[in-house]
Design a protein around this motif. Structure first.
Motif: not given
Length: 258
Positions: A2-5, A33-34, A59-65, A67-73
């Protein structure tokens, strides 16, 4: 995996903030991911300066991630400004079904406050209604709640303000043992008592919230996720290091040395 932002500030001392989140999330078997929300000037004693990043960079940091990964939390830490709060709100709206763990960082361990009436109002308006789990300590709960005199009343108020669950931590309460309580469905669900350790620690709240986020990302039920996160956090504090002139730093990789 799982990927956590985590959306939080950078602490150069490594005790709290993004680095604490990375270590805690990875220790629970998730991939962190940070998104940096603020740069800070701080050490183990206190925070000297906070510099929030521009909202569009966050917002650009988050939106890029996203679009690339399934964020689970999502785990949210230091915010620093109303603009940052609003940027985080817009990010969360892009993934409405993902659990949100909000650690309301309102003051440094050394005592420096991070907030204002405007920032508290923005957190109440934009983030509390989206929070799956809020993890305040006793002073933070009192600041964010709009009514109540007791810890229970503050937690009930925070749920009325939109939080689904509240984990109220008792490290700042004058009790012999640390009492942490989980609230949900308009009531106190469960209470844990922990031995009060002798030192003061830099980054314990970040550690706890990040571990909660990782456990929820793995699909654990809330009470079990919170219980496991507390046990991990207590272990990291018991094994803490005295590396600077101020507070002790949690050893979030203590399990590797067991």
């Amino acid at each position: 995996m799982p990927v956590v932002m985590t959306l939080a500030g950078h602490d150069p001392s490594g005790g709290a903030g993004i680095q604490a989140d990375i270590e805690a999330i990875a220790s629970q078997g998730c991939h962190p991911v940070t998104v940096i929300t603020c740069l800070t000037v701080q050490d183990t004693c206190n925070v000297q300066r906070i510099e929030p990043l521009a909202d569009y960079l966050i917002e650009q940091q988050a939106e890029t991630l996203l679009a690339d990964m399934p964020i689970a939390a999502f785990k949210i830490g230091l915010l620093g400004s109303v603009d940052v709060v609003q940027a985080v709100h817009r990010i969360l709206l892009q993934a409405p079904d993902v659990p949100v763990i909000l650690d309301p960082v309102l003051a440094a361990g050394g005592g420096k406050g991070f907030t204002s009436d405007e920032l508290l109002g923005a957190i109440r308006e934009y983030l509390l209604p989206l929070a799956t789990l809020l993890t305040p300590n006793v002073p933070e709960a009192a600041q964010l709640a709009v009514r109540g005199e007791t810890q229970d009343e503050h937690a009930f108020s925070l749920m009325d303000q939109g939080c689904e669950y509240v984990l109220l931590t008792g490290t700042h309460a004058p009790t012999e043992r640390v009492e942490n309580a989980l609230y949900g469905d308009g009531k106190r669900l469960r209470t844990w008592l922990w031995e009060r350790l002798p030192e003061t620690y830099h980054g314990s709240g970040c550690t706890l919230a990040s571990a909660c986020a990782a456990n929820l990302a793995k699909g654990m039920e809330v009470s079990k996720a919170v219980a496991a996160a507390q046990a991990y956090t207590w272990g990291s504090l018991q094994a803490a290091h005295k590396l600077g002139r101020g507070q002790w730093l949690p050893n979030r990789l203590y399990w590797r040395q067991a």
